[in-house]
Design a protein around this motif. Structure first.
Motif, PDB file in Angstrom:
ATOM      1  N   VAL A 231      -0.170  -6.208   3.717  1.00  0.00           N
ATOM      2  CA  VAL A 231      -1.037  -6.743   4.783  1.00  0.00           C
ATOM      3  C   VAL A 231      -1.781  -5.603   5.487  1.00  0.00           C
ATOM      4  CG1 VAL A 231      -0.937  -7.785   7.108  1.00  0.00           C
ATOM      5  CG2 VAL A 231       0.265  -8.878   5.204  1.00  0.00           C
TER       6      VAL A 231
ATOM      7  N   ILE B 289      12.530   0.477  12.009  1.00  0.00           N
ATOM      8  CA  ILE B 289      13.575  -0.562  12.036  1.00  0.00           C
ATOM      9  C   ILE B 289      14.236  -0.711  10.656  1.00  0.00           C
ATOM     10  CG2 ILE B 289      12.399  -2.764  11.523  1.00  0.00           C
ATOM     11  CD1 ILE B 289      13.724  -3.906  13.989  1.00  0.00           C
TER      12      ILE B 289
ATOM     13  N   PRO C  29      20.916  -3.371  10.878  1.00  0.00           N
ATOM     14  CA  PRO C  29      22.133  -3.716  10.129  1.00  0.00           C
ATOM     15  C   PRO C  29      21.859  -4.709   8.997  1.00  0.00           C
ATOM     16  CG  PRO C  29      22.177  -4.696  12.339  1.00  0.00           C
ATOM     17  CD  PRO C  29      20.959  -3.819  12.284  1.00  0.00           C
ATOM     18  N   THR C  30      20.703  -5.373   9.030  1.00  0.00           N
ATOM     19  CA  THR C  30      20.351  -6.337   7.968  1.00  0.00           C
ATOM     20  C   THR C  30      19.865  -5.629   6.702  1.00  0.00           C
ATOM     21  OG1 THR C  30      19.047  -7.127   9.862  1.00  0.00           O
ATOM     22  CG2 THR C  30      19.453  -8.683   8.090  1.00  0.00           C
ATOM     23  N   ILE C  31      19.528  -4.350   6.830  1.00  0.00           N
ATOM     24  CA  ILE C  31      19.010  -3.613   5.661  1.00  0.00           C
ATOM     25  C   ILE C  31      20.187  -3.008   4.887  1.00  0.00           C
ATOM     26  CG2 ILE C  31      17.490  -1.726   4.894  1.00  0.00           C
ATOM     27  CD1 ILE C  31      16.069  -4.278   6.065  1.00  0.00           C
TER      28      ILE C  31
ATOM     29  N   PRO D 183       9.199 -14.067   9.656  1.00  0.00           N
ATOM     30  CA  PRO D 183      10.443 -14.862   9.656  1.00  0.00           C
ATOM     31  C   PRO D 183      10.489 -15.805  10.869  1.00  0.00           C
ATOM     32  CG  PRO D 183      10.898 -12.566  10.258  1.00  0.00           C
ATOM     33  CD  PRO D 183       9.427 -12.666  10.061  1.00  0.00           C
TER      34      PRO D 183
ATOM     35  N   GLN E  50       2.509  -1.526  14.259  1.00  0.00           N
ATOM     36  CA  GLN E  50       3.617  -2.385  13.798  1.00  0.00           C
ATOM     37  C   GLN E  50       4.215  -1.856  12.492  1.00  0.00           C
ATOM     38  OE1 GLN E  50       5.458  -4.295  15.194  1.00  0.00           O
ATOM     39  NE2 GLN E  50       5.631  -6.355  14.443  1.00  0.00           N
ATOM     40  N   LEU E  51       3.381  -1.282  11.649  1.00  0.00           N
ATOM     41  CA  LEU E  51       3.875  -0.668  10.410  1.00  0.00           C
ATOM     42  C   LEU E  51       4.862   0.463  10.737  1.00  0.00           C
ATOM     43  CD1 LEU E  51       3.668  -0.163   7.262  1.00  0.00           C
ATOM     44  CD2 LEU E  51       1.795   1.385   7.782  1.00  0.00           C
TER      45      LEU E  51
ATOM     46  N   SER F 237       9.668  -7.155  17.590  1.00  0.00           N
ATOM     47  CA  SER F 237       9.564  -8.588  17.789  1.00  0.00           C
ATOM     48  C   SER F 237       8.418  -8.954  18.750  1.00  0.00           C
ATOM     49  CB  SER F 237      10.889  -9.051  18.386  1.00  0.00           C
ATOM     50  OG  SER F 237      11.194 -10.304  17.946  1.00  0.00           O
TER      51      SER F 237
ATOM     52  N   MET G 138       4.330  -6.983   4.270  1.00  0.00           N
ATOM     53  CA  MET G 138       3.664  -6.475   5.472  1.00  0.00           C
ATOM     54  C   MET G 138       2.967  -5.134   5.194  1.00  0.00           C
ATOM     55  SD  MET G 138       3.824  -8.902   7.413  1.00  0.00           S
ATOM     56  CE  MET G 138       4.688 -10.150   8.367  1.00  0.00           C
TER      57      MET G 138
ATOM     58  N   VAL H 141       0.200  -8.572  17.401  1.00  0.00           N
ATOM     59  CA  VAL H 141      -0.380  -8.448  16.061  1.00  0.00           C
ATOM     60  C   VAL H 141      -0.942  -9.804  15.612  1.00  0.00           C
ATOM     61  CG1 VAL H 141       0.138  -7.992  13.622  1.00  0.00           C
ATOM     62  CG2 VAL H 141       1.134  -6.535  15.391  1.00  0.00           C
TER      63      VAL H 141
ATOM     64  N   ILE I 196       8.806   0.567   9.851  1.00  0.00           N
ATOM     65  CA  ILE I 196       9.455   1.595   9.025  1.00  0.00           C
ATOM     66  C   ILE I 196      10.708   2.125   9.743  1.00  0.00           C
ATOM     67  CG2 ILE I 196       9.194   3.941   8.086  1.00  0.00           C
ATOM     68  CD1 ILE I 196       6.217   3.142   7.483  1.00  0.00           C
TER      69      ILE I 196
HETATM   70  C1  HEM Z   1       2.011  -6.827  10.357  1.00  0.00           C
HETATM   71  C2  HEM Z   1       3.189  -6.336  10.275  1.00  0.00           C
HETATM   72  C3  HEM Z   1       4.501  -6.979  10.699  1.00  0.00           C
HETATM   73  C4  HEM Z   1       4.768  -8.096  11.470  1.00  0.00           C
HETATM   74  C5  HEM Z   1       3.778  -9.054  12.136  1.00  0.00           C
HETATM   75  C6  HEM Z   1       6.215  -8.208  11.540  1.00  0.00           C
HETATM   76  C7  HEM Z   1       6.899  -9.202  12.209  1.00  0.00           C
HETATM   77  C8  HEM Z   1       8.271  -9.330  12.261  1.00  0.00           C
HETATM   78  C9  HEM Z   1       8.990 -10.346  12.983  1.00  0.00           C
HETATM   79  C10 HEM Z   1       8.332 -11.453  13.820  1.00  0.00           C
HETATM   80  C11 HEM Z   1      10.316 -10.134  12.788  1.00  0.00           C
HETATM   81  C12 HEM Z   1      11.465 -10.974  13.349  1.00  0.00           C
HETATM   82  C13 HEM Z   1      11.911 -10.317  14.629  1.00  0.00           C
HETATM   83  C14 HEM Z   1      13.053 -11.059  15.259  1.00  0.00           C
HETATM   84  O1  HEM Z   1      14.074 -11.278  14.590  1.00  0.00           O
HETATM   85  O2  HEM Z   1      12.936 -11.413  16.433  1.00  0.00           O
HETATM   86  C15 HEM Z   1      10.461  -8.971  11.933  1.00  0.00           C
HETATM   87  C16 HEM Z   1      11.655  -8.442  11.500  1.00  0.00           C
HETATM   88  C17 HEM Z   1      11.789  -7.331  10.704  1.00  0.00           C
HETATM   89  N1  HEM Z   1      10.766  -6.576  10.200  1.00  0.00           N
HETATM   90 FE1  HEM Z   1       8.786  -6.852  10.520  1.00  0.00          FE
HETATM   91  N2  HEM Z   1       6.772  -7.177  10.824  1.00  0.00           N
HETATM   92  C18 HEM Z   1       5.777  -6.413  10.293  1.00  0.00           C
HETATM   93  C19 HEM Z   1       5.905  -5.296   9.501  1.00  0.00           C
HETATM   94  C20 HEM Z   1       7.101  -4.768   9.053  1.00  0.00           C
HETATM   95  C21 HEM Z   1       7.222  -3.634   8.183  1.00  0.00           C
HETATM   96  C22 HEM Z   1       6.036  -2.842   7.598  1.00  0.00           C
HETATM   97  C23 HEM Z   1       8.557  -3.418   7.974  1.00  0.00           C
HETATM   98  C24 HEM Z   1       9.273  -2.371   7.161  1.00  0.00           C
HETATM   99  C25 HEM Z   1       8.713  -1.422   6.457  1.00  0.00           C
HETATM  100  C26 HEM Z   1       9.278  -4.438   8.721  1.00  0.00           C
HETATM  101  C27 HEM Z   1      10.634  -4.582   8.754  1.00  0.00           C
HETATM  102  C28 HEM Z   1      11.313  -5.561   9.434  1.00  0.00           C
HETATM  103  C29 HEM Z   1      12.764  -5.674   9.444  1.00  0.00           C
HETATM  104  C30 HEM Z   1      13.756  -4.765   8.712  1.00  0.00           C
HETATM  105  C31 HEM Z   1      13.063  -6.780  10.242  1.00  0.00           C
HETATM  106  C32 HEM Z   1      14.462  -7.326  10.584  1.00  0.00           C
HETATM  107  C33 HEM Z   1      14.932  -6.600  11.821  1.00  0.00           C
HETATM  108  C34 HEM Z   1      16.294  -7.093  12.273  1.00  0.00           C
HETATM  109  O3  HEM Z   1      16.370  -8.227  12.800  1.00  0.00           O
HETATM  110  O4  HEM Z   1      17.256  -6.339  12.137  1.00  0.00           O
HETATM  111  N3  HEM Z   1       8.349  -5.249   9.359  1.00  0.00           N
HETATM  112  N4  HEM Z   1       9.200  -8.499  11.639  1.00  0.00           N
END
Ligand code: HEM
Length: 145
Positions: A100, A62, A67-69, A140, A55-56, A10, A97, A16, A60
């Motif tokens: 991206v 996370i 638990p959301t997955i 999100p 971040q990638l 987060s 992402m 990023v 991966i």
């Molecule tokens: C440039 C790359 C990325 C950015 C800027 C980004 C940004 C974010 C942000 C802002 C959130 C919300 C965090 C929150 O609830 O406070 C989030 C959640 C999440 N992201 Fe990403 N993300 C990126 C790449 C990825 C990738 C590559 C994956 C998986 C392969 C991923 C998986 C997830 C998951 C599973 C959540 C939900 C986590 C949870 O609340 O349980 N993200 N991401």
């Protein structure tokens, strides 16, 4: 474990968004003003590459602990795809992402192969702008603190 990674993912997202925004604007200005490509342009595009790759990796990790997955919980695909929030975290966000980060990687490596300033900025401007727009679209915002 999950909470720690969620916080890192987060907060790292702020960095990023900041760096990719700067790198994209810098590439567009460089291209449209036709100025000379300088070491600072190389550094900012490289920095965008590094922060998105980190971040990638965090993403991966996370993906496997959140638990959301639902992919590892025997939840039917139609239930995942039928719920907008589950679809966002299980499919749309990770997939977009990864695209991206791929676009930034392609833009970075293509710009390095160009020998003169304007083609270098052009490669960065094209790939980083598309990546930047897709990234903003897939963050999100409503759930981000
Ligand atoms: C440039 C790359 C990325 C950015 C800027 C980004 C940004 C974010 C942000 C802002 C959130 C919300 C965090 C929150 O609830 O406070 C989030 C959640 C999440 N992201 Fe990403 N993300 C990126 C790449 C990825 C990738 C590559 C994956 C998986 C392969 C991923 C998986 C997830 C998951 C599973 C959540 C939900 C986590 C949870 O609340 O349980 N993200 N991401």
């Amino acid at each position: 474990m999950y909470e720690a990674i969620q916080i890192v993912h987060s907060y790292w997202a702020y960095l990023v968004v900041l760096i990719v925004t700067l790198a994209t604007i810098n590439a567009l200005i460089g291209f449209f003003t036709k100025r000379e490509y300088a070491p600072k342009d190389f550094r900012i595009s490289l920095f965008a590459l590094i922060v998105t790759h980190i971040q990638l990796l965090i993403g991966i990790v996370i993906f496997f602990v959140s638990p959301t997955i639902m992919w590892f919980k025997n939840v039917p695909v139609k239930d995942i795809m039928g719920d907008p929030l589950l679809r966002l975290y299980n499919v749309e966000h990770p997939f977009t992402m990864i695209v991206v980060v791929t676009l930034i990687t392609i833009g970075y490596s293509k710009h390095k192969k160009k020998l003169t300033s304007t083609p270098k900025f052009k490669m960065l401007a094209i790939f980083y702008t598309i990546a930047f727009a897709a990234m903003l679209y897939m963050i999100p915002w409503a759930n981000w603190f």
